[in-house]
Design a protein around this motif. Sequence first.
Motif: not given
Length: 365
Positions: A24, A27-28, A31, A90-91
């Motif tokens: 998470k 992802q931040k 972004e 993708e991570w």
Amino acid sequence: MSESKDYDESCSALEVLDFEAALKQFQKLVEKTVTQKTKERLGLYIKDDDEIDYDEFYRTTQTLFGPEIKEHNVKAFFRKISNNPDAKTEWCEIFGYFIGGNGALPSQLREENTVFLTSEKQQITYPGKIFHLERDMITSIVKVPHLDFTVTSSQKGVLTIFNKKDTAWINGCDFLTQLKCVVAVTERTIIVWDYKSIRTKDNYFIIKPMENSLLCVCTATMSDQLAEDNILMGDDKGYVNLLKVTSDHFGMKQCKGKKESQLQILDSKDFHIVKRKLHDDWVLKVKYISDLNCFGSCSSDSIHSFVLDDIKRLKDNLPVKEFSVPRGVNAFAYCGKAKVIVTGGKYEAYIMSEESQFVQDNFLL
């Protein structure tokens, strides 16, 4: 026994929760980086203390996921979102894996149960002659992670150590016309290869370390030079670097008579490297245009997108001739017959004419 099993299960559950929390946060981070790169391409970004460059991105990613993260995978991921903020990511890419989708792979690579594809493949050939002459069978394989090698044993009593040495991407190369050598750049090194020694043994020199990551290189050949070459290099901090080299730097006259392999590590501090910051983003290409007695460099920077000026400008602080292009310039080329320079960006191509002092005419793609 049951208590030990419950303890292991609870530890595994905690590890999963920690990994999900790290995802998470990652992802931040992605972004925020994508938003920044999008604003940079539109010329709307204002630098502040929260700016995310590659060093900050890599440091944060390694903090989240630990030392298992490889720098070349993170760098490839960062380049992807920098060059195309709209690209799908993708991570798992930061671990060197890619998710295969419909139509994403050639038919010969598709398998019914394929989920992940590795980003690297390496074919290991056996160093000894015994496997070329007769069959043998590997009976045991042991990985030694902290030393980064693998030990194998075979039925015929052969012990082998497979050691993968650290490698680096070669980001560009060119030919040194005066020294008759090949020059190449990696992330932190300059390689000069005396190809004339190919009939005997390799003879090459490595200049390191470089302060920034080198992304492109070219030779600047000038008519008044007889025994030296100028090397232009662009890096990830927006600098264009100028390095002048001669045969005395590498002692090539002394090495020509030797038949053994010559590998010499040279300290970059012993070389006089001139550099000037011309862009606010990665220098994607640098080229010396002999017809104009100028060098050109381009970047995805929307403000300082393309620079065209005398090579002497790298040694002073005088203003340079530059052009601003929305979303930057990714490539350029010069046509001597038409006397025009063509540049290409994400959505637009520009033609600059010498007769009109390189006034821009743009074409929307």
